[in-house]
Scaffold this motif. Structure first.
Motif, short mmCIF file in Angstrom:
data_model
loop_
_atom_site.label_atom_id
_atom_site.label_comp_id
_atom_site.label_asym_id
_atom_site.label_seq_id
_atom_site.Cartn_x
_atom_site.Cartn_y
_atom_site.Cartn_z
N ARG A 18 0.82 -1.20 0.00
CA ARG A 18 0.00 0.00 0.00
C ARG A 18 0.86 1.25 0.00
NH1 ARG A 18 -0.01 3.39 3.78
NH2 ARG A 18 -0.01 1.74 5.31
N GLY A 19 1.97 1.23 0.76
CA GLY A 19 2.89 2.37 0.74
C GLY A 19 3.50 2.58 -0.64
N LEU A 20 3.80 1.49 -1.33
CA LEU A 20 4.34 1.61 -2.69
C LEU A 20 3.31 2.22 -3.62
CD1 LEU A 20 6.53 1.02 -4.80
CD2 LEU A 20 5.59 -1.28 -5.03
N GLY A 21 2.05 1.80 -3.48
CA GLY A 21 1.00 2.39 -4.29
C GLY A 21 0.83 3.87 -4.02
N ASP A 22 0.90 4.27 -2.75
CA ASP A 22 0.79 5.69 -2.41
C ASP A 22 1.95 6.48 -3.01
OD1 ASP A 22 -1.48 5.12 -1.02
OD2 ASP A 22 -0.55 5.17 0.97
N ALA A 23 3.15 5.91 -2.95
CA ALA A 23 4.31 6.61 -3.51
C ALA A 23 4.19 6.76 -5.02
CB ALA A 23 5.60 5.84 -3.15
N GLN A 24 3.73 5.70 -5.69
CA GLN A 24 3.55 5.78 -7.14
C GLN A 24 2.50 6.82 -7.50
OE1 GLN A 24 5.13 4.37 -9.58
NE2 GLN A 24 6.32 2.74 -8.64
N GLN A 25 1.44 6.90 -6.70
CA GLN A 25 0.40 7.88 -6.97
C GLN A 25 0.92 9.30 -6.80
OE1 GLN A 25 -2.46 7.30 -8.17
NE2 GLN A 25 -3.58 9.22 -7.88
N ARG A 26 1.70 9.53 -5.74
CA ARG A 26 2.26 10.86 -5.52
C ARG A 26 3.23 11.24 -6.63
NH1 ARG A 26 2.26 9.04 -0.08
NH2 ARG A 26 4.43 8.39 -0.27
N ILE A 27 4.02 10.26 -7.09
CA ILE A 27 4.96 10.53 -8.18
C ILE A 27 4.19 10.90 -9.45
CG2 ILE A 27 6.64 9.47 -9.72
CD1 ILE A 27 7.64 7.87 -7.31
N ALA A 28 3.12 10.17 -9.75
CA ALA A 28 2.33 10.47 -10.95
C ALA A 28 1.69 11.85 -10.86
CB ALA A 28 1.25 9.39 -11.13
N GLU A 29 1.17 12.20 -9.68
CA GLU A 29 0.57 13.52 -9.51
C GLU A 29 1.60 14.62 -9.65
OE1 GLU A 29 -1.28 13.32 -5.73
OE2 GLU A 29 -2.97 12.08 -6.40
N GLN A 30 2.78 14.41 -9.04
CA GLN A 30 3.83 15.42 -9.13
C GLN A 30 4.34 15.56 -10.56
OE1 GLN A 30 4.76 17.43 -6.64
NE2 GLN A 30 5.98 18.52 -8.12
N ARG A 31 4.42 14.43 -11.28
CA ARG A 31 4.86 14.50 -12.67
C ARG A 31 3.86 15.29 -13.51
NH1 ARG A 31 5.16 9.44 -13.57
NH2 ARG A 31 7.35 9.21 -13.05
N SER A 32 2.57 15.07 -13.26
CA SER A 32 1.55 15.81 -13.99
C SER A 32 1.63 17.30 -13.70
CB SER A 32 0.16 15.27 -13.63
OG SER A 32 -0.85 16.02 -14.27
N ILE A 33 1.83 17.63 -12.42
CA ILE A 33 1.95 19.04 -12.04
C ILE A 33 3.19 19.66 -12.68
CG2 ILE A 33 2.30 20.62 -10.10
CD1 ILE A 33 0.61 18.70 -8.42
N SER A 34 4.29 18.91 -12.66
CA SER A 34 5.54 19.43 -13.21
C SER A 34 5.42 19.66 -14.72
CB SER A 34 6.69 18.46 -12.92
OG SER A 34 6.88 18.31 -11.53
N GLU A 35 4.76 18.73 -15.43
CA GLU A 35 4.61 18.90 -16.86
C GLU A 35 3.73 20.11 -17.18
OE1 GLU A 35 3.07 15.21 -18.22
OE2 GLU A 35 5.00 14.15 -18.08
N ALA A 36 2.66 20.28 -16.40
CA ALA A 36 1.80 21.44 -16.64
C ALA A 36 2.54 22.74 -16.36
CB ALA A 36 0.55 21.34 -15.77
N GLU A 37 3.32 22.75 -15.28
CA GLU A 37 4.07 23.96 -14.94
C GLU A 37 5.17 24.23 -15.96
OE1 GLU A 37 5.17 27.37 -13.07
OE2 GLU A 37 3.39 26.13 -12.76
N ARG A 38 5.79 23.16 -16.46
CA ARG A 38 6.83 23.33 -17.46
C ARG A 38 6.26 23.90 -18.76
NH1 ARG A 38 10.03 18.39 -20.48
NH2 ARG A 38 11.27 19.67 -21.87
N ALA A 39 5.07 23.38 -19.16
CA ALA A 39 4.44 23.91 -20.37
C ALA A 39 4.06 25.37 -20.20
CB ALA A 39 3.19 23.08 -20.70
#
Length: 446
Positions: free
Chosen positions: A178-199
């Motif tokens: 479950r901790g691994l799933g939470d970490a993967q989810q946070r990474i995906a959310e941060q990647r989405s935020i980073s891509e939007a901010e980069r654009a």
């Protein structure tokens, strides 16, 4: 593995089922099916074992069987209340078995069915609850076993240690998943935020760059207005006083506008200790269509075979904004060909249409020659963004995309008349064409 980890993340809200984030529908139904299977399997077995092996009365055995197994259905959505129900039922069952006729030589205080059902609960808890809750559940399990141990009947097989060890192991494994799933989810959310901010940052940087380059164009016209307004009384003798005052006001407004533009440009260029060198270069005269020939020659020296078709008079009819935009579009397109399709034959065409009052810019390259070069994925994406913004500035259209033979095409229509747009639904500049990795550079090849 990544999809599984995300599916095993902590539910986002209370009452959300386990695996609610799974991509497929049958995955989301799987926890309910597993829980129902255990209930249907354990309920009759629990009643039969308590009645036949332990000698417990049928009514009490049935009640304990229902209390120890049915809450497993609730564990899919609310595992903590289900655990409290099952633990209470298991403790009551252990107390009831103390006076059973045939409890000797059987498992106590946790019967084999109770141990299996309890481990199903541990899996549900581990996939949902926090580490603090899991530790509390594990300690409560051990404490209940220790307390019951003081009332242990003679001749029974003690299962306190078995329950304690199995519970701790399952809580640790499922909690880690479950901790691994939470970490993967946070990474995906941060990647989405980073891509939007980069654009967003890329778009703002490119717009600021275009604004800096167009300063010279606008400043030229404002300077002409100022000079003409100031010199009007000398060129037109006998002018009445109200007219003189009107020209003086026009000249004053033009000078004030120039001053405001210079202050804005200072901010855009970042003048100061960190930006003085770059700003000095940006104040150089801006290039135009007339310098495309030099740009192509520099690209040929870099090893790229380029054919140029430059219509006579295109530089003369182009407005300053179109003149600069055409040059930059060709520059960015050639830079990307050099970077991502080395050796590819390239054709550059700059023409103008008198009837449609527009300048047409076309850059087409074939596939890279020789060994295939891996496309870079670390670019800034400024090339495509810059082209789109420059075309939008002039009210034109841009069409970019790969060709069937592996090459790439960049086609731009730049209207010569302000406010006159080239309408083409396939190349609306408001659309966002799929970014190609070869459009991530805006550097001029050397």
């Amino acid at each position: 593995m990544a999809q599984l980890a995300v599916a095993l993340r902590s539910p986002g809200r209370p009452g959300e089922p386990l695996l609610a984030g799974a991509p497929k529908h049958w995955h989301r139904l799987l926890p309910f099916a597993v829980a129902a299977t255990f209930v249907v399997s354990l309920l009759p077995v629990t009643i039969a074992v308590l009645t036949n092996d332990y000698g417990l009365g049928g009514g009490l055995a049935g009640a304990l069987g229902v209390a120890q197994t049915v809450p497993l259905l609730l564990a899919v959505t609310r595992p903590v209340p289900a655990w409290l129900m099952v633990l209470a039922a298991d403790v009551v069952g252990a107390v009831a078995l103390i006076g059973a006729d045939r409890v000797a030589e059987h498992a106590w205080p946790w019967t084999p069915m109770a141990v299996v059902g309890y481990q199903v609960l541990m899996i549900c808890l581990g996939l949902r609850e926090s580490i603090r809750t899991l530790v509390q559940v594990w300690l409560a399990t051990g404490a209940a076993g220790v307390v019951l141990g003081f009332f242990q009947p003679a001749g029974v097989i003690n299962t306190v240690a078995l329950q304690f060890v199995l519970s701790g192991g399952l809580l640790a494994v499922t909690g880690a998943l479950r901790g691994l799933g939470d970490a993967q989810q946070r990474i995906a959310e941060q990647r989405s935020i980073s891509e939007a901010e980069r654009a967003r940052r890329t778009l703002l940087e490119e717009r600021a760059r275009i604004a800096r380059e167009l300063h010279d164009v606008v400043a030229h016209h404002m300077s002409v207005i100022t000079v003409q307004a100031d010199s009007a009384p000398y060129r037109l003798p006998g002018m009445e006083e109200p007219v003189r005052e009107e020209f003086a006001a026009i000249a004053a407004s033009a000078r004030e506008s120039l001053g405001e533009m210079r202050r804005l440009l200072t901010v855009l260029r970042g003048d100061g200790a960190n930006g003085a060198a770059g700003a000095a270069g940006e104040r150089a005269p801006q290039p135009g269509i007339a310098r495309i020939q030099q740009l192509v020659e520099a690209t040929v020296r870099a090893g790229l075979p380029v054919e140029l078709s430059l219509a006579a008079g295109a530089a003369d009819v182009a407005t300053p904004a179109v003149d600069l935009s055409a040059y930059r579009i060709v520059q960015e397109a050639l830079a990307n060909v050099v970077r991502h399709a080395p050796g590819a034959r390239t054709r550059v065409s700059v023409t103008h249409s008198v009837e449609d009052a527009e300048v047409l810019v076309l850059v087409v390259n074939g596939p890279a020659l020789g060994a295939v070069v891996a496309l870079e994925d670390s670019g800034t994406g400024h090339g495509l963004v810059g082209m789109r913004e420059r075309v939008r500035l002039t009210g034109g259209t841009l069409d970019t995309g790969p060709l069937p033979d592996g090459g790439f095409r960049v086609a731009a229509r730049l209207p010569l008349e302000p406010g006159r747009e080239t309408l083409d639904p396939r190349t609306d500049p408001q659309d966002h064409p799929r970014a190609d990795p070869r459009t991530d550079s805006s550097e001029e090849p050397s």
